[in-house]
Design an enzyme around this catalytic site. Sequence first.
Site, PDB file in Angstrom:
ATOM      1  N   ASN A 254       0.818  -1.209   0.000  1.00  0.00           N
ATOM      2  CA  ASN A 254       0.000   0.000   0.000  1.00  0.00           C
ATOM      3  C   ASN A 254       0.857   1.267   0.000  1.00  0.00           C
ATOM      4  O   ASN A 254       1.003   1.911  -1.040  1.00  0.00           O
ATOM      5  CB  ASN A 254      -0.951  -0.026   1.200  1.00  0.00           C
ATOM      6  N   ASP A 255       1.446   1.598   1.123  1.00  0.00           N
ATOM      7  CA  ASP A 255       2.171   2.874   1.211  1.00  0.00           C
ATOM      8  C   ASP A 255       3.325   2.975   0.215  1.00  0.00           C
ATOM      9  O   ASP A 255       3.653   4.063  -0.243  1.00  0.00           O
ATOM     10  CB  ASP A 255       2.707   3.067   2.635  1.00  0.00           C
ATOM     11  N   VAL A 256       3.935   1.842  -0.118  1.00  0.00           N
ATOM     12  CA  VAL A 256       5.114   1.884  -0.984  1.00  0.00           C
ATOM     13  C   VAL A 256       4.770   2.176  -2.441  1.00  0.00           C
ATOM     14  O   VAL A 256       5.654   2.311  -3.276  1.00  0.00           O
ATOM     15  CB  VAL A 256       5.938   0.575  -0.911  1.00  0.00           C
TER      16      VAL A 256
ATOM     17  N   SER B 251       0.528   3.473   7.427  1.00  0.00           N
ATOM     18  CA  SER B 251       0.759   4.843   7.860  1.00  0.00           C
ATOM     19  C   SER B 251      -0.541   5.589   8.118  1.00  0.00           C
ATOM     20  O   SER B 251      -0.528   6.703   8.608  1.00  0.00           O
ATOM     21  CB  SER B 251       1.572   5.592   6.811  1.00  0.00           C
TER      22      SER B 251
END
Lengths: 471, 107
Positions: free
Chosen positions: A396-398, A437
Amino acid sequence: MSQFIIEAVYFLTALLFIYGLKRMASPVTARSGILIAGIGMVLAVLAAFLYGFDVREAAQEHLTMNVALVLIALGLGLGWAWYSGKKVAMTDMPQMVALYNGMGGGAAAAIAATELFSGNAQSHGVVVSILAVLGGLIGAVALSGSLIAWAKLDGRMNGVIRLPAQQLINAVLFLGSLALGAYIVVTGLNGVISFPMIALFFILALVLGVLLTTPIGGADMPVVISLYNAFTGLAVAFEGFVLQNPAMIIAGTVVGSAGTLLTLMMAKAMNRPVSNVIFSQFGGSDDDGGEIEGSMKSADASDAAIAMYYASKVIIVPGYGLAVAQAQHKLYEFVKLLQKQGVDVAFAIHPVAGRMPGHMNVLLAEAGVPYDIIHDLEDINEDFPQADVAIVLGANDVVNPAARHRKSSPIYGMPILNVDMARQAYVVKRGQGKGYSGVENELFFAENTSMVYGDAQKVMVQMIEAVKSLG
Amino acid sequence: MDPVTTITGFVALYIFMLAAFTGYEIIGRVPAILHTPLMSGSNFVHGIVVVGAMWALLNAGSTLEQVIGFFGVLLGAGNAAGGYVVTERMLEMFKPSDKRQGTADKE
């Protein structure tokens, strides 16, 4: 004579360790590398039994008992670790490394404790005393800190625990243990050995390790484990100096510096200074990505599969969610079907995918994916615009483009995989939740992105069926 | 302890410096795919602490030292054995594609 043999074996051990680590640095020779280092370890342990021929006077009468204790402790430690290491699942590898690392830190602290309690370290002067105390402090922090990291990664301890004025408490603990350490050194030089003070010193150090680690979230654990690995190395080197043991000095220092570099590389990959990780500033920004224009579109697994089947270039971005769903084997089965059709398939691995750097590579290797189709972020990022399809599985965040342009985002500046630049992106995800996050992911709302909802394992099965039905 | 080698002062600093550069050089040129096994491998290497713990336990002169030394050897042995097993298991799995074996070295 026994002393000479021990010294000679330690020299050989240091050589085998360095040569072994060197061979571990390339995938082609890596396996022989660990074997070589292992031989060094066995030789060193065998040679260490020769210490029994030349013990301190105070220990003469206990020698038989001590030798028996050594054998029992070696047997128990080796038996338990061998068994647990053999049966641990690849997804759980990070916490096992944390656990074994903590044990090493504990062993270094134990050496410091025996040398300080017996007054042996103090009798060798100020430098040895200081190193014994420092090694004990670092080793104890590595022990309790690694145990917390293990508990967190193993799901035995959830969430982030922050005390009010955490930084202040940690600072007081740290300075307190340093002050106690100084007291132990100074009084020790005058021949005074204060049992309660030494005990209190170790207790403070252990509490410090716990409190340093509890406020750090799961996503930062790779950096923390790597840091504690370096800590243990340093503690071993210091205690090696106390014991005048060159094998410990060299092995400990090599690991200390290698671990420090690895920690810095990891922190850099996450675009966060190490100090930021340790003092747990993550989530300090409350920006959750705000309202994002556009809406999420969903697609069937079979549609996504067919799109990939007729593509000429596909890039797969696996994340830890893939491993949790145990879908990497199905994924590779699907990849082989695509390759048979002539599709150019590549894997793109973010440096912090998984729970340790390179963890995702291990998980893919376990599924049989050859390492030469797996690429690092720097190598593959420019290929995304040429990819017909990019598919994100459990990450997700990456892949959040906000990291490139949204300055107020907590993940701003983190290098990401440019999935949004592919002609078509699919994101396989269990639900609509946010990433670790807590930031909304802009990629999911993009024009060329479709969401495939479902458990990664089930989605892969559907994709395989869809492609097989095409013939 | 009256060792054959006496490591003091600057000799110790030289050893620290050279060993530190060695560690730096080894990790510095490693592809990311090997970071986890190498972290695990370096974790194994500091398991050498077990020989120090063995010395401490063999030289224990009181019950307290025996107890602490026992845990030292136990933990050190666990570090060494566990580190070896998991590293070996991870490295065992790394295999190149059959068709492109020759290019594997460049990865």
